[in-house]
Each structure stands twice: as C-alpha cells, then as structure tokens.
Design an enzyme around this catalytic site. Structure first.
Site, PDB file in Angstrom:
ATOM      1  CB  SER A  25      36.442  85.720  45.935  1.00 37.00           C
ATOM      2  OG  SER A  25      37.766  85.921  46.353  1.00 37.00           O
TER       3      SER A  25
HETATM    4  N1  SAH Z   1      39.998  82.899  49.242  1.00 33.37           N
HETATM    5  C1  SAH Z   1      39.491  83.931  50.117  1.00 33.37           C
HETATM    6  C2  SAH Z   1      39.720  85.300  49.510  1.00 33.37           C
HETATM    7  C3  SAH Z   1      40.387  86.172  50.513  1.00 33.37           C
HETATM    8  S1  SAH Z   1      40.979  87.712  49.928  1.00 33.37           S
HETATM    9  C4  SAH Z   1      38.035  83.695  50.463  1.00 33.37           C
HETATM   10  O1  SAH Z   1      37.390  82.862  49.813  1.00 33.37           O
HETATM   11  O2  SAH Z   1      37.547  84.282  51.420  1.00 33.37           O
HETATM   12  C5  SAH Z   1      42.721  87.372  49.778  1.00 33.37           C
HETATM   13  C6  SAH Z   1      43.434  86.943  51.017  1.00 33.37           C
HETATM   14  O3  SAH Z   1      44.823  86.857  50.697  1.00 33.37           O
HETATM   15  C7  SAH Z   1      43.331  87.909  52.195  1.00 33.37           C
HETATM   16  O4  SAH Z   1      42.838  87.235  53.313  1.00 33.37           O
HETATM   17  C8  SAH Z   1      44.778  88.361  52.408  1.00 33.37           C
HETATM   18  O5  SAH Z   1      45.114  88.592  53.766  1.00 33.37           O
HETATM   19  C9  SAH Z   1      45.560  87.204  51.849  1.00 33.37           C
HETATM   20  N2  SAH Z   1      46.940  87.535  51.457  1.00 33.37           N
HETATM   21  C10 SAH Z   1      47.395  88.693  50.915  1.00 33.37           C
HETATM   22  N3  SAH Z   1      48.717  88.611  50.686  1.00 33.37           N
HETATM   23  C11 SAH Z   1      49.106  87.353  51.081  1.00 33.37           C
HETATM   24  C12 SAH Z   1      50.361  86.686  51.096  1.00 33.37           C
HETATM   25  N4  SAH Z   1      51.492  87.248  50.659  1.00 33.37           N
HETATM   26  N5  SAH Z   1      50.385  85.404  51.561  1.00 33.37           N
HETATM   27  C13 SAH Z   1      49.251  84.795  52.007  1.00 33.37           C
HETATM   28  N6  SAH Z   1      48.043  85.409  52.030  1.00 33.37           N
HETATM   29  C14 SAH Z   1      47.967  86.668  51.562  1.00 33.37           C
END
Ligand code: SAH
Length: 221
Positions: free
Chosen positions: A67
C-alpha cells in the site's frame, strides 16, 4: 530518487491536504517514528528499490500491491494503538504494514490468503528481527479466533461488508479499520468502534483504492 525524508514529508503533506475529510491534520509522533524506522526498501521487489520511498503503491506479485505509505500511516493512526495492544491484520501482503504495527503494539497477528506471499513476508520478519509478529495463511473473512479478542483490527484489502467474525473478535471499545466498497470501484475507508451493545460507531475516513478481499484463494500455479 526519493529517500525516507521525502517519504515522511509527503505523508505530512497528504495528511494536511486530506485533513478536511479525515479530521486529522497530523499523525501521532509514534506512527511517524514507525514510518521512519521500518525500511520500506526491504519490502519491495529488488528491481523496485528506487521507487521504495515514493508515496505510492507498488506491485508485489500475484496481482497484489504494497500500500501507499500515506495510507499505511493513516490507517495505523486511526487504530490508536497502545503499547500493550494485540492487533490483527488481514492481508499480510509484503509485510510492510505488519512491521509498522509491530513497532507500536505488543503483538501482531497477520493473515494472508496467498501462501507464497505469507512465506516471503515471514522471511522478511526473520531477516529484520521483528519478534512480536505471528503470521499464518488463512482467510480473513474468518479472522483468527484462537488469538482473539483483539484491541484493534486492520483490513488491508477492500471488502463488500465488515465480516461478522472480525467484529466478534474485536474487544468492546476496540477499533477496526477497513476499506469497504466495490472491488474495483468506489471504496471508503471506515473506522468501526465496537460498543457493548449495537449499533457500533461507524465513521468514514477517506475514499481509497484497494485490491479486493477475496473469498477464495486464487490459484497462481
Ligand atoms: N498490508 C499489505 C497490503 C497487501 S494488499 C502490505 O503492506 O503490503 C492486500 C493483501 O490482502 C494481498 O496480499 C491479498 O492477497 C490479501 N488478501 C486478499 N483477500 C484476503 C483474504 N480473504 N484473507 C487474507 N488475505 C487476503
């Protein structure tokens, strides 16, 4: 190429520019210190380290993103974390947001639905010696009931609604920050404060753009 000081300044500027929506003109010194101390360049692909301090999201593979620093800082600020808190994060991704949380809270639990991303993040936590992070592969819609209740919950992917399991696993008085809305359309960052008896207090923070919270893990092989 931008450095950490540019990134912190960009966060301060965007905080000011959005204060008429968020109600916060500055972020807490503790959050800004955590943003200063976590090495974002360690959480992006080696080919992208030159962009690590830009105030924007970056691809981390598997169709996901790390993000934008401002959004990470803002969401963290709205959790109002105390040093004794246990925090649950949904969507480990690169692990960058997790690392920020780990500097502010006593314990951080983080769930990721894509196994390879979870494993890569755990490698980073080990390499960078973050010791209060517990990571596992799982579906965020179910939360992590074994470690509940949590003082704060942060969801870093956009959901169509607040999953019931997450509200159940939040302490009364606890705070949940989540982007709500259409997978690739309008989304709003929401703060939910849990009350002993409903309705819980809901405040809108800001319009945002997140990757979707998926129901089922995608197959990447
Ligand atoms: N906090 C992260 C942002 C990652 S983007 C960072 O700082 O890099 C959001 C993430 O949520 C992705 O990696 C995606 O695979 C995950 N995601 C999507 N749906 C999900 C679910 N149902 N349970 C757990 N993770 C999920």
């Amino acid at each position: 190429m931008k450095n950490i000081h540019h990134m912190l300044e960009d966060i301060r500027q965007e905080t000011l520019l959005t204060a008429f929506l968020t109600g916060r003109k500055t972020l807490s010194p503790e959050v800004m210190e955590a943003m200063r101390d976590v090495p974002r360049e360690q959480f992006v692909d080696p080919g992208m380290t030159c962009l690590a301090f830009d105030n924007g999201p970056l691809p981390i593979g598997y169709g996901q993103t790390i993000s934008q620093p401002f959004i990470v800082a803002l969401m963290t600020d709205f959790l109002d974390i105390k040093p004794t808190d246990a925090i649950l994060e949904i969507g480990t991704g690169s692990g960058y947001q997790t690392a920020i949380l780990s500097l502010l809270a006593a314990r951080v639990y983080t769930l990721e639905v894509i196994e390879d991303l979870s494993l890569e993040a755990v490698d980073r936590f080990k390499r960078l010696a973050y010791q209060n992070i517990h990571a596992k592969v799982g579906n965020g819609y179910d939360g992590w009931p074994e470690q509940a209740p949590y003082d704060g919950i942060i969801v870093t992917a956009a959901a169509p609604y607040v999953p019931d399991a997450l509200i159940d696993q939040l302490k009364v008085g606890g705070r949940l920050v989540i982007p709500l809305g259409h997978p690739f359309g309008h989304q709003e960052l929401i703060l939910l404060e849990k009350r002993a008896k409903g309705p819980h207090k809901i405040s809108k923070i800001l319009d945002v753009a997140f990757v979707p919270l998926v129901d089922q893990p995608k197959k990447w092989h």
